[in-house]
Design an enzyme around this catalytic site. Structure first.
Site, mmCIF file in Angstrom:
data_model
loop_
_atom_site.group_PDB
_atom_site.id
_atom_site.type_symbol
_atom_site.label_atom_id
_atom_site.label_comp_id
_atom_site.label_asym_id
_atom_site.label_seq_id
_atom_site.Cartn_x
_atom_site.Cartn_y
_atom_site.Cartn_z
ATOM 1 N N TYR A 7 -6.600 6.631 4.260
ATOM 2 C CA TYR A 7 -6.804 5.463 3.067
ATOM 3 C C TYR A 7 -5.968 4.326 3.271
ATOM 4 O O TYR A 7 -6.695 3.183 3.526
ATOM 5 C CB TYR A 7 -6.387 6.138 1.626
ATOM 6 N N ASP A 36 -10.012 4.925 -2.726
ATOM 7 C CA ASP A 36 -9.109 5.875 -3.639
ATOM 8 C C ASP A 36 -9.690 6.437 -4.944
ATOM 9 O O ASP A 36 -11.127 5.957 -4.993
ATOM 10 C CB ASP A 36 -7.860 4.850 -3.824
ATOM 11 N N GLU A 45 0.822 -1.170 -0.002
ATOM 12 C CA GLU A 45 0.068 0.010 0.075
ATOM 13 C C GLU A 45 0.953 1.246 0.165
ATOM 14 O O GLU A 45 0.417 2.060 -0.580
ATOM 15 C CB GLU A 45 -1.000 0.053 0.857
#
Ligand code: SF4
Length: 369
Positions: free
Chosen positions: A134, A152, A51
Site C-alpha cells: 500500500y 486502503d 504515509e
C-alpha cells in the site's frame, strides 16, 4: 441486483468517473501539512514520512508529529543521519514503535544505498524497510505520478459501494484493487503531468469526508449519479465482510510486577502478533492451558517474590482467537534487577509505550486502576 462481482462493467458514465473525481478534488482537496499546493510537485520524503505516520494513526494526531519531524530533519539525509534513540524519542506517543524503527532503517537505507534519493518505482520502494504494497503504491502515485492506485480501508469502502461489490473482504481485495485502478486519471506511466497521485488523494478524501462508514453524504458526492450502491439504497452495507471465524479460546497468565512507581515490561518479538509492542511478562497463550501451568511461567526475579492472584480474568478478542488471562501481581524491593530482556518503566510514562489494548487492560486490572 446489479453488482460488479463477476466481471468489471463499464458504462458510459463510468468513463467520466476519473474526471469527475479530479474536478471534485480540485475544488475540495483537504489542506494537509504534507500535501503540496495544487500544481506543485510532491516531495517524496514528505509523502513517505506522512504515509508511515498515517499507518494506524489518524490525520489529526499525525499533523503535529509530522511538523516536528520536518522541523528537526528536513530531508531524508538528515533523518538517516539521526540516532535511532532520537527518532524513537520524537516518535513517543504515536504508538506502534516498530514503525519508528523501520522509518529510521528506511532513511538510513535511502541515505547510504540510494544517495539520498527515494526509488521512483513501486518495486524499488517495496525493497525498503517498512514499505509494504500500500505504502509503495501511495508514494509511487503521489510523489512520482506512477499509474497505481493505493487501496486502503477508505478506498475499499468507496469502491465497494460504487460498484456494489458483493464478494466479501478479504477475498474481494483483488477485485476492488482492479476496480479502484479504473478511477485513475488518464496519463502515461511516469509522466510528470500524471494526476495519478491526485486521483488517489481524491479517493482518500472522499472516503474520509463524504463516503463515511455510517450515513455517507451521497448528495455531496461527485460520483453519486453512477453509484450502484446508492442506486440500490443499501450503500452502507458495503464493503461486505465474511463472518469472523474465531478460533479456540486461549488461556494464559500475565505478571504485573511493580518496583515502587515502576512496572516490569518487555518488548514482544518483532515478527508475529503485536510485533515489537510492549507487554508485561506473560506465560504462553495456549488452548487447554490450566492456571497452574501458566503461573509456573512467572518471570524469574532474584529474591523471594510473593505473587498475588487477582480475582477475575482479563478477556480480549483478537481477530483469530479469544484470550483469557489470569493476572498475578507482585511488588519487589527497590534496586531489584529486571530479568534478562525486561526493563523497568515509570508507570507515569506508560502512555508513551507501545502498549496494545490487551496489555492496557491487564495493567489496569493488575494495578487496580
Ligand atoms: S454515492 Fe454515496 S455511497 Fe456512492 S460513492 Fe458516493 S458517497 Fe459513497
Amino acid at each position: 441486483m446489479p453488482s460488479a462481482n463477476k466481471k468489471l462493467r463499464h458504462s458510459d458514465a463510468s468513463a467520466s468517473r476519473p474526471a469527475l473525481l479530479l474536478e471534485w478534488y480540485d475544488r475540495h482537496r483537504r489542506r494537509l501539512p504534507w500535501r503540496p499546493l495544487a500544481g506543485e510537485h510532491a516531495d517524496p520524503y514528505r509523502v513517505w514520512l506522512s504515509e508511515i505516520m498515517l499507518q494506524q494513526t489518524g490525520v489529526k494526531t499525525v499533523g503535529p508529529y509530522f511538523e516536528k519531524f520536518i522541523a528537526r530533519w528536513p530531508n531524508v539525509e538528515a533523518l538517516g543521519g539521526a540516532s535511532l534513540d532520537d527518532v524513537l524519542r520524537m516518535w513517543a506517543g504515536l504508538g506502534y514503535y516498530s514503525r519508528a524503527r523501520n522509518l529510521h532503517a528506511c532513511a538510513v537505507a535511502v541515505r547510504n544505498e540510494h544517495g539520498g534519493v527515494f526509488p521512483d518505482t513501486e518495486e524499488g520502494l517495496r525493497a525498503l524497510p517498512g514499505i509494504g504494497p500500500y505504502t509503495a503504491s501511495a508514494i509511487a502515485a503521489i510523489a512520482f505520478g506512477r499509474q497505481t492506485m493505493p487501496v486502503d480501508g477508505n478506498i475499499e469502502r468507496v469502491v465497494s459501494r460504487l460498484y456494489a461489490v458483493e464478494e466479501p473482504l478479504p477475498q474481494a481485495k483483488p477485485l476492488i484493487q482492479q476496480l479502484a485502478a479504473t478511477l485513475l486519471g488518464p496519463a502515461r506511466a511516469g509522466d510528470v503531468n500524471s494526476r495519478a497521485g491526485d486521483s488517489a488523494q481524491a479517493l482518500m478524501d472522499l472516503g474520509s469526508s463524504i463516503c463515511t462508514p455510517k450515513k455517507p453524504a451521497c448528495v455531496l458526492c461527485p460520483l453519486n449519479e453512477d453509484c450502484l450502491g446508492r442506486a440500490r439504497g443499501d450503500q452502507e452495507s458495503f464493503p461486505r465482510k465474511a463472518p469472523k471465524k474465531t478460533g479456540a479460546l486461549r488461556r494464559g497468565a500475565a505478571f504485573v510486577v511493580t518496583r515502587g512507581s515502576e512496572l516490569l515490561v518487555r518488548s514482544r518479538p518483532e515478527k508475529g502478533l503485536l510485533g515489537g509492542m510492549t507487554e508485561v511478562p506473560t506465560s504462553d497463550w495456549l488452548a487447554d492451558q490450566d492456571d497452574k501451568a501458566a503461573a509456573k511461567q512467572a518471570p524469574a526475579i532474584k529474591g523471594a517474590t510473593r505473587w498475588h492472584r487477582k480475582a477475575g480474568v482479563v478477556t480480549h478478542v483478537f481477530t483469530h482467537f479469544p484470550l483469557e488471562l489470569v493476572v498475578h501481581t507482585a511488588s519487589v524491593p527497590a534496586r531489584t534487577r529486571a530479568p534478562q530482556g525486561m526493563r523497568w518503566v515509570p508507570i507515569a510514562t506508560l502512555k508513551d509505550e507501545a502498549l496494545p489494548n490487551v496489555m492496557r487492560k491487564v495493567i489496569a486490572h493488575g494495578l487496580g486502576l
